[in-house]
Design an enzyme around this catalytic site. Structure first.
Site, PDB file in Angstrom:
ATOM      1  N   LYS A  59      -2.938 -15.319  -1.636  1.00 13.15           N
ATOM      2  CA  LYS A  59      -3.781 -14.434  -0.819  1.00 13.15           C
ATOM      3  C   LYS A  59      -4.258 -13.196  -1.584  1.00 13.15           C
ATOM      4  CE  LYS A  59      -1.838 -15.943   3.580  1.00 13.15           C
ATOM      5  NZ  LYS A  59      -1.254 -15.549   4.866  1.00 13.15           N
ATOM      6  N   ASP A  95      -5.668 -12.706   9.065  1.00 16.18           N
ATOM      7  CA  ASP A  95      -4.238 -12.621   9.352  1.00 16.18           C
ATOM      8  C   ASP A  95      -3.907 -11.425  10.235  1.00 16.18           C
ATOM      9  OD1 ASP A  95      -3.196 -14.877   8.117  1.00 16.18           O
ATOM     10  OD2 ASP A  95      -2.869 -13.878   6.196  1.00 16.18           O
TER      11      ASP A  95
END
Length: 283
Positions: A59, A95
């Protein structure tokens, strides 16, 4: 895109959403070793590809491989969604949104004014911590196996926070501090952002916390969704804490990704149902 990916159930609920709209798109798992990451991201530029989700451990490392990164993902320093637009690869972070949606809707928890402990300092922890300070929590403690990473995350949060009293109450601690329950004395929420306990991983069957340090009545939120319940959540339940697993966050962040790729509202109920089925069947 991630490594390893055996535990992932994203294809099951994302495909259900694509089929709901009868879109001729297939969602695949691309397990990618660190050496292959650059090539895999480059592959997204091929005409037939629409975009991707990015999971552990990429990420953060994926950012320099993209053409543009939106403001929220830039602030967080982590991307979990790539969208191809006009031949460019754009990075987004869903997220943070998915975490808060699940916390409100499934955990029935209002973070404002609460004291929070986060385990981990990777991409998921970055999204979670920025989302929580935006919701005006009263304190945040970040604990990571590599203390320097926890401190770096705390420092980047402090440079973003304008509230002087909250800034003073954002701290990093070493992993060894977990052996003492003192850090949880006034805690309202613990979030596990590490991969400890993930099925098929080298840490399967493990919990980042022992039962002795988990207080009654707090909320323990484990972002690990496979298995259900995780070893941490089993211990938390035995300790008398409230628990929330990572499956709702996975679906809510995936729904936001779906909208970025297709421009269509995600069929959340269908995605949640398919995710639960997949976890029971393949988890």
């Amino acid at each position: 895109i991630g490594y390893p990916l055996k535990h992932s159930i994203s294809p099951y609920f994302q495909q259900a959403a694509l089929e709901y709209y009868q879109l001729d798109i297939r969602y695949e798992k691309w397990e990618t070793s660190p050496e292959e990451l650059e090539l895999t991201v480059k592959k997204l530029r091929e005409p037939q590809n629409v975009g991707a989700n990015v999971t552990v451990p990429y990420k953060e490392t994926v950012l320099p491989l993209l053409d543009e990164v939106d403001d929220r993902a830039n602030l967080i320093g982590a991307v979990n969604t790539i969208v191809k637009r006009n031949e460019k690869l754009m990075g987004f972070n869903t997220d943070a949104y998915g975490f808060i949606e699940a916390l409100h809707k499934e955990g029935h928890f209002e973070p404002k004014g609460k004291q929070v402990v986060i385990l981990g300092a990777g991409g998921a922890a970055r999204a979670v911590s920025f989302a929580l300070v935006q919701k005006k929590i009263s304190s945040l403690t970040i604990i990571n196996r590599t203390f320097e990473r926890a401190k770096a995350l705390a420092d980047s949060l402090k440079s973003y926070i304008s509230d002087a009293s909250l800034k003073r109450r954002v701290n990093a601690l070493s992993w060894q501090s977990l052996s003492s329950g003192k850090i949880f004395d006034h805690c309202d929420l613990v979030v596990n952002c590490t991969s400890i306990g993930t099925k098929y991983s080298s840490q399967e069957g493990q919990s980042p916390l022992s039962i002795e340090v988990i207080p009654r009545d707090i909320l323990v939120y484990d972002l690990v969704y496979n298995p259900w319940p995780t070893p941490l959540l089993q211990l938390a339940e035995e300790a008398g804490a409230n628990i929330l697993g990572g499956l709702p966050m996975l679906v809510y962040q995936g729904a936001a990704s779906f909208k970025l790729w297709t421009g269509k509202e995600a069929p959340i109920d269908i995605m949640l149902r398919r995710a639960e089925e997949a976890l029971q069947k393949f988890g």
